[in-house]
Design a protein around this motif. Structure first.
Motif: not given
Length: 89
Positions: A60-61, A63-66, A70
């Motif tokens: 899930a992380l 997917e946000t391109e951390p 982060e």
């Protein structure tokens, strides 16, 4: 063993161990994730349901391109569970 992440603060390694298989469906595997806090010099090995939860959280992380910060923040959530000191062989 597969290095998944390595920053100044944390390292994450995926470990897959072949488990004995007694049927014809193919070899089973077991394993998990080792998370190392480099500054605290402690680690934890996640397996089973906890490893699956960790994997889902990472997916899930991702997917946000951390940023690296982060990712480190996510890994820091597991710091309170780390009781095993890092020992070099």
């Amino acid at each position: 063993m597969l290095m998944l992440y390595n920053s100044d603060n944390f390292a994450v390694v995926q470990i897959d161990v072949p488990a004995p298989s007694h049927d014809e469906s193919g070899p089973l595997t077991r394993g998990g994730y080792e998370i190392v806090d480099k500054f605290a010099r402690k680690e934890i090995f996640l397996e089973g349901a906890m490893a699956e939860t960790f994997k889902e959280g990472v997916e899930a992380l991702i997917e946000t391109e951390p940023s690296e910060e982060e990712i480190d923040e996510y890994l820091a959530r597991f710091a309170s569970l780390m009781h095993q000191p890092v020992v070099l062989h």
